[in-house]
Motif scaffolding. Sequence first.
Motif, PDB file in Angstrom:
ATOM      1  N   LEU A  89       0.835  -1.240   0.043  1.00 27.57           N
ATOM      2  CA  LEU A  89      -0.039  -0.012   0.035  1.00 27.57           C
ATOM      3  C   LEU A  89       0.869   1.352   0.029  1.00 27.57           C
ATOM      4  CD1 LEU A  89      -2.731   1.767   0.564  1.00 27.57           C
ATOM      5  CD2 LEU A  89      -2.221   1.054   3.031  1.00 27.57           C
TER       6      LEU A  89
ATOM      7  N   ARG B 103       0.252   5.168  -0.112  1.00 22.48           N
ATOM      8  CA  ARG B 103      -0.782   6.019   0.047  1.00 22.48           C
ATOM      9  C   ARG B 103      -0.396   7.380  -0.531  1.00 22.48           C
ATOM     10  NH1 ARG B 103      -0.812   3.931   5.958  1.00 22.48           N
ATOM     11  NH2 ARG B 103      -2.920   3.363   6.345  1.00 22.48           N
TER      12      ARG B 103
ATOM     13  N   GLU C 287      -1.649  10.140  -1.183  1.00 19.18           N
ATOM     14  CA  GLU C 287      -2.201  11.296  -0.845  1.00 19.18           C
ATOM     15  C   GLU C 287      -1.121  12.044   0.060  1.00 19.18           C
ATOM     16  OE1 GLU C 287      -3.840   8.420  -0.306  1.00 19.18           O
ATOM     17  OE2 GLU C 287      -3.882   8.001   1.763  1.00 19.18           O
TER      18      GLU C 287
ATOM     19  N   ARG D   5      -1.860   3.306  -4.305  1.00 19.95           N
ATOM     20  CA  ARG D   5      -3.385   3.658  -4.123  1.00 19.95           C
ATOM     21  C   ARG D   5      -3.607   5.138  -4.664  1.00 19.95           C
ATOM     22  NH1 ARG D   5      -5.844   3.550   1.536  1.00 19.95           N
ATOM     23  NH2 ARG D   5      -4.817   5.682   2.128  1.00 19.95           N
TER      24      ARG D   5
ATOM     25  N   ASP E 117      -6.705   9.305  -1.789  1.00 17.87           N
ATOM     26  CA  ASP E 117      -7.606   8.982  -0.873  1.00 17.87           C
ATOM     27  C   ASP E 117      -7.870  10.274   0.098  1.00 17.87           C
ATOM     28  OD1 ASP E 117      -9.455   7.983   1.049  1.00 17.87           O
ATOM     29  OD2 ASP E 117      -7.947   6.697   2.019  1.00 17.87           O
TER      30      ASP E 117
ATOM     31  N   LYS F  27      -8.664  13.352   5.778  1.00 14.96           N
ATOM     32  CA  LYS F  27      -7.312  13.841   5.016  1.00 14.96           C
ATOM     33  C   LYS F  27      -7.475  15.154   4.295  1.00 14.96           C
ATOM     34  CE  LYS F  27      -6.148   8.880   4.956  1.00 14.96           C
ATOM     35  NZ  LYS F  27      -6.249   7.670   4.064  1.00 14.96           N
TER      36      LYS F  27
ATOM     37  N   MET G 216      -9.742  -1.484  -2.921  1.00 16.85           N
ATOM     38  CA  MET G 216      -9.851  -1.647  -1.492  1.00 16.85           C
ATOM     39  C   MET G 216     -11.018  -2.178  -1.068  1.00 16.85           C
ATOM     40  SD  MET G 216      -7.136   1.091   0.199  1.00 16.85           S
ATOM     41  CE  MET G 216      -7.057   0.270   1.867  1.00 16.85           C
TER      42      MET G 216
ATOM     43  N   GLU H 128     -13.141  -1.437   1.604  1.00 17.79           N
ATOM     44  CA  GLU H 128     -13.152  -0.402   2.992  1.00 17.79           C
ATOM     45  C   GLU H 128     -14.685  -0.335   3.432  1.00 17.79           C
ATOM     46  OE1 GLU H 128      -9.635   2.229   3.341  1.00 17.79           O
ATOM     47  OE2 GLU H 128     -10.334   2.625   1.240  1.00 17.79           O
TER      48      GLU H 128
ATOM     49  N   GLY I 249      -9.022  -2.746   3.682  1.00 17.51           N
ATOM     50  CA  GLY I 249      -8.614  -1.518   4.622  1.00 17.51           C
ATOM     51  C   GLY I 249      -9.425  -1.811   5.893  1.00 17.51           C
ATOM     52  N   THR I 250      -9.026  -2.446   7.014  1.00 22.15           N
ATOM     53  CA  THR I 250      -9.658  -2.731   8.174  1.00 22.15           C
ATOM     54  C   THR I 250      -9.983  -1.485   8.821  1.00 22.15           C
ATOM     55  OG1 THR I 250      -7.831  -3.409   9.227  1.00 22.15           O
ATOM     56  CG2 THR I 250      -9.149  -5.233   8.636  1.00 22.15           C
ATOM     57  N   ASN I 251      -9.197  -0.225   8.691  1.00 24.90           N
ATOM     58  CA  ASN I 251      -9.233   0.681   9.372  1.00 24.90           C
ATOM     59  C   ASN I 251     -10.755   1.228   9.290  1.00 24.90           C
ATOM     60  OD1 ASN I 251      -6.591   0.302  10.212  1.00 24.90           O
ATOM     61  ND2 ASN I 251      -5.877   2.005   8.770  1.00 24.90           N
ATOM     62  N   ASP I 252     -10.726   1.581   7.713  1.00 20.07           N
ATOM     63  CA  ASP I 252     -12.186   2.275   7.543  1.00 20.07           C
ATOM     64  C   ASP I 252     -13.337   1.445   7.480  1.00 20.07           C
ATOM     65  OD1 ASP I 252     -11.941   4.922   6.910  1.00 20.07           O
ATOM     66  OD2 ASP I 252     -10.470   4.471   5.395  1.00 20.07           O
TER      67      ASP I 252
ATOM     68  N   ARG J  32     -13.144   6.262  13.444  1.00 25.36           N
ATOM     69  CA  ARG J  32     -11.807   5.864  14.037  1.00 25.36           C
ATOM     70  C   ARG J  32     -10.984   6.481  14.569  1.00 25.36           C
ATOM     71  NH1 ARG J  32      -9.184   5.088   7.712  1.00 25.36           N
ATOM     72  NH2 ARG J  32      -6.918   5.501   8.861  1.00 25.36           N
TER      73      ARG J  32
ATOM     74  N   CYS K 113      -4.540  -4.768   4.238  1.00 27.62           N
ATOM     75  CA  CYS K 113      -3.415  -3.735   4.704  1.00 27.62           C
ATOM     76  C   CYS K 113      -3.924  -2.526   5.887  1.00 27.62           C
ATOM     77  CB  CYS K 113      -3.254  -2.885   3.274  1.00 27.62           C
ATOM     78  SG  CYS K 113      -4.640  -2.169   2.729  1.00 27.62           S
ATOM     79  N   GLY K 114      -4.746  -2.749   6.615  1.00 26.93           N
ATOM     80  CA  GLY K 114      -5.079  -1.860   7.804  1.00 26.93           C
ATOM     81  C   GLY K 114      -4.266  -2.266   8.691  1.00 26.93           C
TER      82      GLY K 114
END
Length: 753
Positions: free
Chosen positions: A472, A474, A476, A510, A513, A518, A607, A609, A630-633, A643, A680-681
Amino acid sequence: MSPNRSFVAAGTARLLMSRLRELMASEAEQQERLERVVQLIATTMVADVCSIYVRSGDNSLVLMATEGLRPEAVGRTRLAENEGLVGLIASSARAKRLRNAPSHPRFSYRPETGEDPYHGFLGVPILRGGRVLGVLVVQNKTERNYDDEEMESLQTIAMVLAEIVTSALNESNDLDLRVQPPAEMSGRTLNEGLGVGPVHLHDPVVSATRFFSQDPEAEGERLDTALADLRQSIDTMLNRATPVLFGESRDVLETYRLFAHDPSWETRLHDAIQSGLSAEAAVDRTRREHRVRLENARDAYLRERLHDFEDLENRLLRHLSGEGATDHKPEPGSILVASRLGPAELLEYRDCKLAGVILEEGGAGSHAAIVARAIGVPAVGDAEGVVSRVEAGDDIIIDGERGLVLLRPTNDVIENYRQRISVSDEERAKYAELVDLPATTKDGVEFDLFLNAGLSFDLDHLEETGAKGVGLFRTEFQFLTSETVPTLDEQAAFYEDAISRVGGKSMIFRTLDLGGDKVAPFMGGDREENPALGWRALRLALDRPYFFRRQIRALIRATGKRPLRLMFPMVCSVDEYVQARELVDAEMAWAKKFGRETPDELQVGAMVETPSFALSIEALKGKVDFLSVGTNDLMQFFFAADRENKLVSERYDLLSPPAIDLMRHIVESANRAEIPITICGEAAGRPIEALVMACLGYRRFSMQGARIGPMKRLVRGTNFAEIKQQVDLLIESRSFDLRKDLLKIIQQSNLQV
Ligand code: PEP
Ligand code: MG
């Protein structure tokens, strides 16, 4: 007020300043200096009393020097935190003037001081680094109104006094006053690891030698030049940032610009210079006031605005010093302490060999946290009030394992931590032995471990981590750390650099995002009620295809003939994925049409998510080359728990039955659809979570660099079939509290986590 009166007031202040300057340059002991200061103020301001109260370790206010009150009261008179008018000024951090002090309900009478005959009262807080160090008071026997200029002068003097008081406290024999006691604060781990070192405060501090000026006119001109430069730089920033991307709404930057042109701010700065301060000290003075108001402000909007002002004042100081943002560099091994930091600000410290970062604000998902992880520095956030509880140079320990901060620890505690740090260095050396070995269990089950990255220097350590590639990237981050929208060339150069750093290993970019939490500096935009659920990531890309295609064009250009792997964030439906994929295909066609190099191989993934997409996977068969969870989202949306908000984010567990069911559904449908799938979280790098996910069928995990060694060691020490049997039974029990039992299994199997 007549101009004449103002002139007189400025004259008085200047006279005081020039005497204070002499005093600061003198050899006198600090306590003696304080006594001379109060005499000087009393004489110059024609006051019967002038006193300095200083805050001690327990927050009570101790009379430290006085002219006019009984000398025996010095060191004896101690007001509780909120007691009396002095307590009121200290707790509100605001000046107070009264015609007849004894008639005020908060007046507190202390017989030992003999202060009952005094009526006219003017008190101002002594501020330093966002905290109230003490209170400076003048009193007169007669009832009288102190005017604005007198209050201004006293506030300016209080600022100079802050430096004298700090040195006096450091020299004092009264331990209670001198040493702030050791203290422990709990925060929240942003990046694991331990660090010991001296405090480095993020804000630039104006050195005391630059406090005064003898030539207000020249200082005024310096200020004007710096203000003009500041305004010009903000205008340039605004003009360059014209973000077609984010519509016409540029409220945030516009307000910022308005502040920079605020006439009352400018007047206050000039007034301070007229009273004898240097331009830097004048800016520092307003900054201290804004800072304390910021500390006390509860309203989020007001806090943002005050923070804008503080930011402006910091910039103005840099313009005045003619130096860059990092002129105030920490010693190597320091621990950076700040109220909050943007990603770009933290990046500016990346070559400073910090031992840790402590923030008052900033959750685990904040950008500062992600940058801290990227530069491999232990970090703790949510350390509320830490800035006001430390001084530059204080010893401090950051314990990123337990989310703790230890202020001014004793030597044995420091020693204990130093030993722990050297043990963890040894641990790291052990991981280094695993770098070239595969992540295969004892019974031959193969796993693939990848690196999460977002900044090109994350990639410098790719080899050392032993990761198979980058799972991953990122993109952004380039946007989040830049004041203006990166151009096509800038993006392509950034990707090219990133590709060259990974050598021949695989890398998944990616696409942007942005939006939600963000927010890039140039975005501005209207505030959304629910930004995490709002116009963000792929939604933004599909609505603004021009910007999306520009990114894809930059990626194609940077890749040349090599393989290109990219994936989309926050996809909610198959249709959204298909639309985005068509835009990628259109860019490929464009590149071919114009004879540009195109990647040998193009793989496009998505992803997982959002719950809706998690339930769409089988329909993606043949359409998507790979998936990444993306387990975070995904957990944020699954449990409807922000989160970033610690009040809710820690209530729900990826290892609870509903989340396990969802994760199982995802991996099983991906397997049925023959789509390779990765996690990938943050959970991918956590041993207990990863173990359960492995038992569900996941074989590919992408995580931050520091987690790869420990995870590889765990995998290599595991007899998977044996563990899986036990874990499966636990999962079947549908218990909501698996962690304890899982930990037991790990311990019984002698696995190192
Ligand atoms: C995720 O949501 O799990 C993820 C990896 O993406 P990010 O943390 O960048 O939102
Ligand atoms: Mg995400």
